[in-house]
Design a protein around this motif. Sequence first.
Motif, mmCIF file in Angstrom:
data_model
loop_
_atom_site.group_PDB
_atom_site.id
_atom_site.type_symbol
_atom_site.label_atom_id
_atom_site.label_comp_id
_atom_site.label_asym_id
_atom_site.label_seq_id
_atom_site.Cartn_x
_atom_site.Cartn_y
_atom_site.Cartn_z
ATOM 1 N N GLY A 55 0.880 -1.257 0.170
ATOM 2 C CA GLY A 55 0.158 0.015 0.034
ATOM 3 C C GLY A 55 0.994 1.284 0.015
ATOM 4 N N ALA A 56 2.272 1.053 0.174
ATOM 5 C CA ALA A 56 3.104 2.377 0.035
ATOM 6 C C ALA A 56 2.988 2.827 -1.122
ATOM 7 C CB ALA A 56 4.433 1.992 0.466
ATOM 8 N N THR A 57 2.793 2.156 -2.332
ATOM 9 C CA THR A 57 2.571 2.621 -3.755
ATOM 10 C C THR A 57 1.174 2.314 -4.268
ATOM 11 O OG1 THR A 57 4.905 2.145 -4.037
ATOM 12 C CG2 THR A 57 3.683 2.455 -6.022
ATOM 13 N N LYS A 58 0.715 3.316 -4.932
ATOM 14 C CA LYS A 58 -0.749 3.306 -5.780
ATOM 15 C C LYS A 58 -0.643 2.613 -6.936
ATOM 16 C CE LYS A 58 -4.955 5.853 -6.398
ATOM 17 N NZ LYS A 58 -5.781 4.597 -5.861
ATOM 18 N N ALA A 59 -1.361 1.595 -7.216
ATOM 19 C CA ALA A 59 -1.325 1.055 -8.403
ATOM 20 C C ALA A 59 -2.291 1.972 -9.567
ATOM 21 C CB ALA A 59 -1.914 -0.430 -8.559
ATOM 22 N N ASP A 60 -1.486 1.996 -10.821
ATOM 23 C CA ASP A 60 -2.474 2.705 -11.916
ATOM 24 C C ASP A 60 -3.780 1.813 -12.245
ATOM 25 O OD1 ASP A 60 -0.879 4.971 -12.142
ATOM 26 O OD2 ASP A 60 0.753 3.600 -13.017
ATOM 27 N N SER A 61 -3.575 0.580 -12.325
ATOM 28 C CA SER A 61 -4.529 -0.458 -12.469
ATOM 29 C C SER A 61 -4.168 -1.690 -11.632
ATOM 30 C CB SER A 61 -4.893 -0.544 -13.896
ATOM 31 O OG SER A 61 -3.665 -1.366 -14.540
ATOM 32 N N GLY A 62 -5.403 -2.526 -11.613
ATOM 33 C CA GLY A 62 -5.140 -4.074 -10.752
ATOM 34 C C GLY A 62 -5.758 -3.951 -9.816
ATOM 35 N N SER A 63 -5.705 -5.171 -8.879
ATOM 36 C CA SER A 63 -6.506 -5.099 -7.689
ATOM 37 C C SER A 63 -5.375 -5.976 -6.572
ATOM 38 C CB SER A 63 -7.757 -5.782 -7.989
ATOM 39 O OG SER A 63 -7.840 -7.124 -8.238
ATOM 40 N N VAL A 64 -5.903 -5.769 -5.332
ATOM 41 C CA VAL A 64 -5.247 -6.382 -4.392
ATOM 42 C C VAL A 64 -6.407 -7.093 -3.364
ATOM 43 C CG1 VAL A 64 -3.650 -6.609 -2.687
ATOM 44 C CG2 VAL A 64 -3.051 -5.068 -4.557
ATOM 45 N N VAL A 65 -6.548 -8.200 -3.040
ATOM 46 C CA VAL A 65 -7.318 -8.984 -2.310
ATOM 47 C C VAL A 65 -6.670 -9.436 -1.278
ATOM 48 C CG1 VAL A 65 -9.336 -10.503 -1.834
ATOM 49 C CG2 VAL A 65 -9.431 -9.178 -4.037
ATOM 50 N N PHE A 66 -6.941 -9.280 0.126
ATOM 51 C CA PHE A 66 -6.037 -9.710 1.392
ATOM 52 C C PHE A 66 -7.195 -10.157 2.288
ATOM 53 C CE2 PHE A 66 -4.252 -9.310 5.520
ATOM 54 C CZ PHE A 66 -3.511 -10.048 5.570
ATOM 55 N N ASP A 67 -6.937 -11.598 2.705
ATOM 56 C CA ASP A 67 -7.803 -12.420 3.518
ATOM 57 C C ASP A 67 -9.140 -12.134 3.269
ATOM 58 O OD1 ASP A 67 -8.131 -14.016 5.730
ATOM 59 O OD2 ASP A 67 -8.059 -12.439 7.089
ATOM 60 N N GLY A 68 -9.673 -12.126 1.807
ATOM 61 C CA GLY A 68 -10.790 -12.102 1.445
ATOM 62 C C GLY A 68 -11.299 -10.765 1.304
ATOM 63 N N GLN A 69 -10.602 -9.660 1.661
ATOM 64 C CA GLN A 69 -11.153 -8.278 1.566
ATOM 65 C C GLN A 69 -10.299 -7.496 0.537
ATOM 66 O OE1 GLN A 69 -11.274 -6.226 5.292
ATOM 67 N NE2 GLN A 69 -11.287 -4.303 4.486
ATOM 68 N N GLN A 73 -7.748 0.207 -2.599
ATOM 69 C CA GLN A 73 -7.683 1.417 -2.637
ATOM 70 C C GLN A 73 -7.237 1.711 -1.239
ATOM 71 O OE1 GLN A 73 -8.445 3.602 -4.985
ATOM 72 N NE2 GLN A 73 -8.850 1.639 -6.212
ATOM 73 N N ALA A 74 -6.891 0.984 -0.294
ATOM 74 C CA ALA A 74 -6.473 1.193 1.122
ATOM 75 C C ALA A 74 -5.076 1.337 1.041
ATOM 76 C CB ALA A 74 -6.471 -0.087 1.929
ATOM 77 N N GLY A 75 -4.625 2.596 1.963
ATOM 78 C CA GLY A 75 -3.247 2.874 1.965
ATOM 79 C C GLY A 75 -2.302 2.093 3.035
ATOM 80 N N ALA A 76 -1.111 2.457 3.055
ATOM 81 C CA ALA A 76 -0.125 1.417 3.667
ATOM 82 C C ALA A 76 -0.614 1.246 5.134
ATOM 83 C CB ALA A 76 1.125 1.956 3.852
ATOM 84 N N ALA A 77 -1.089 2.379 5.944
ATOM 85 C CA ALA A 77 -1.371 2.293 7.200
ATOM 86 C C ALA A 77 -2.759 1.452 7.508
ATOM 87 C CB ALA A 77 -1.806 3.783 8.015
ATOM 88 N N GLN A 78 -3.765 1.421 6.395
ATOM 89 C CA GLN A 78 -4.990 0.711 6.538
ATOM 90 C C GLN A 78 -4.547 -0.736 6.354
ATOM 91 O OE1 GLN A 78 -8.232 1.895 4.228
ATOM 92 N NE2 GLN A 78 -9.730 0.312 4.845
ATOM 93 N N ARG A 79 -3.740 -1.051 5.421
ATOM 94 C CA ARG A 79 -3.149 -2.530 5.073
ATOM 95 C C ARG A 79 -2.604 -2.925 6.317
ATOM 96 N NH1 ARG A 79 -1.931 -2.823 -1.278
ATOM 97 N NH2 ARG A 79 -3.393 -1.241 -2.051
ATOM 98 N N ALA A 80 -1.714 -2.208 6.992
ATOM 99 C CA ALA A 80 -1.064 -2.800 8.210
ATOM 100 C C ALA A 80 -1.874 -3.093 9.128
ATOM 101 C CB ALA A 80 -0.060 -1.608 8.650
ATOM 102 N N ARG A 81 -2.815 -2.291 9.515
ATOM 103 C CA ARG A 81 -3.859 -2.599 10.487
ATOM 104 C C ARG A 81 -4.917 -3.776 10.293
ATOM 105 N NH1 ARG A 81 -4.377 3.264 10.767
ATOM 106 N NH2 ARG A 81 -5.954 3.293 9.154
ATOM 107 N N LEU A 82 -4.750 -4.143 9.011
ATOM 108 C CA LEU A 82 -5.726 -5.230 8.694
ATOM 109 C C LEU A 82 -4.612 -6.596 8.467
ATOM 110 C CD1 LEU A 82 -7.410 -3.930 5.405
ATOM 111 C CD2 LEU A 82 -8.482 -4.555 7.496
ATOM 112 N N GLY A 83 -3.264 -6.474 8.813
ATOM 113 C CA GLY A 83 -2.529 -7.284 9.090
ATOM 114 C C GLY A 83 -1.447 -7.783 7.754
ATOM 115 N N ILE A 84 -1.255 -6.639 7.064
ATOM 116 C CA ILE A 84 0.062 -6.738 6.237
ATOM 117 C C ILE A 84 1.258 -6.012 6.830
ATOM 118 C CG2 ILE A 84 1.092 -6.136 3.941
ATOM 119 C CD1 ILE A 84 -1.765 -6.296 2.804
ATOM 120 N N GLY A 85 2.276 -6.763 7.311
ATOM 121 C CA GLY A 85 3.475 -6.210 7.759
ATOM 122 C C GLY A 85 4.575 -6.423 6.776
#
Length: 527
Positions: A55-69, A73-85
């Motif tokens: 989430g530190a870099t914003k994609a021009d296109s494509g998608s990322v699904v983590f743990d079913g979510q 559009q989530a930034g680095a801080a939000q992804r860290a809270r969801l469990g991406i370290g």
Amino acid sequence: MNDARPLLVAANLVKRYGGLVATDNVSLTLDAGEVVGIVGPNGAGKSTLIGLLGGATKADSGSVVFDGQDVTQAGAAQRARLGIGRTYQIPRPFLNMTVRENLLAARYSLFPFVPKAQAIAACDRVLDRTGLLDVADLATRALPLLRRKRLEVARALALEPKLLMLDEVGAGLVDSEVTELIELIRSLKGEVDGIIIIEHVLRVVRECCERLVVINFGRTFAQGPTRDVLASDEVAAVYLGTSHQPRAASTDVQTDGLMRAVATRADTPSTASAPTRVPAGPAAITAKTPGRMILELEGVHAGYGQARVLNGIDLAVREGEVIAVLGINGSGKTTLANVISGVVRPSAGSIRVDGKAVAHGPHRVTALGLSQCMEGRRIFGSLTVEENLMLAARGARAPEMRERLDHVYALFPDLRERRSNAGTSMSGGQQQMLAIGRALMARPRLIVFDEISLGLAPVMMDRLYQALGELKRTGLTMLIVEQDVERALDLADEVHVMEHGRFALSGATDSIRNDPRLRDLYIGTAD
């Protein structure tokens, strides 16, 4: 979490930086319990990919699904809270805080209302787990490099991640430290749901990862079981650059003009013999008898803080020679280039130009007739193409300035056509032409070319190396620091292959080309 569901699904990720496509429709799936390695040559797009996943870099296109979510559009801080370290290539701790306080800062960002005693207990469990509890109260700046690497991992674990992404954690470590790091990574497998390792120290991925994904030119090149991927001739070709075919040099290059432009510096007579005119094309270039000694390095050591990078380099460059310095990323090539150009001060050893010791500093080295075409191009975006070129020849009189410009434009007609454009408005390959042209504007006796093929498509690499072939015919002395083996071997008279900050293999081009140890050094199986 449902173990039948993938932990991470990244689909068709694209990231562009101007004319450079850093990540081109990359897809990646990570199942629960997996440890996956992402490898590839320098400039392939690996660090961009980990930025897109974290989430530190914003994609021009494509998608990322983590743990079913969907977290696209989530930034680095939000992804860290969801469990991406994640960790970073260069450790970034708070140096004036203690080791424990560094973890507390990470912990409180996720659990801001936890009682202090509970937060400390949680952090101490992580410190104990990562072998840092004995230095919990020590100021972080006092830690040696390996322990700073461990602290990077510990800070990521303090966020209680489901997915742990390790970015170049092995860089700068000696073999014994790499062994300790591997043991730590292996022990973490049962504590997180998945691990992604981006690494140039292939021993780390070989011993820790069940599956590898190879990235090249921003695309997924290969993937599969680690043993099979590392044994692949096609993957070896990606690291060695053996997939290209030599092309005929462009007939647009005005060789006679270039010979007048770069065979000698305006203020330094040349003692080299006149270069032999040969048919165009890198493969047709013949070696010349080298002239007097220009550059000598003896027992050079260098690094960055506690990171030891160069470990006793001896190097000699004579007038008219083309020397190639090869090796995978992290072997010390760019540090060597920066030591020669005066950007990095050696911690030990000597550097001599024309037999005299060199005082530290880029301006002093430049005044002796040495120039560097730096990795990353370093184009001034606020200046036009022509202004970027003229900057390197400041002080030259108007007729001389025009002559130098004409010679660069003869080598790179694209620059003439775009001379009024902003320097960074061009494609990556054209920007690299500009970086080379700017180095030539100083009329150097020796140019250090540092990773000029970085991130470029093969056809553009061929064009640049055709230009270097023309410069070789003028008698220009060159030191080519490169990861692409075959292109460098097509051009060089002598080759040095780096590993762990030393020359592991040295010799004439043909002997290196046919030495089986070359492949071993690139795909990580050398002893």
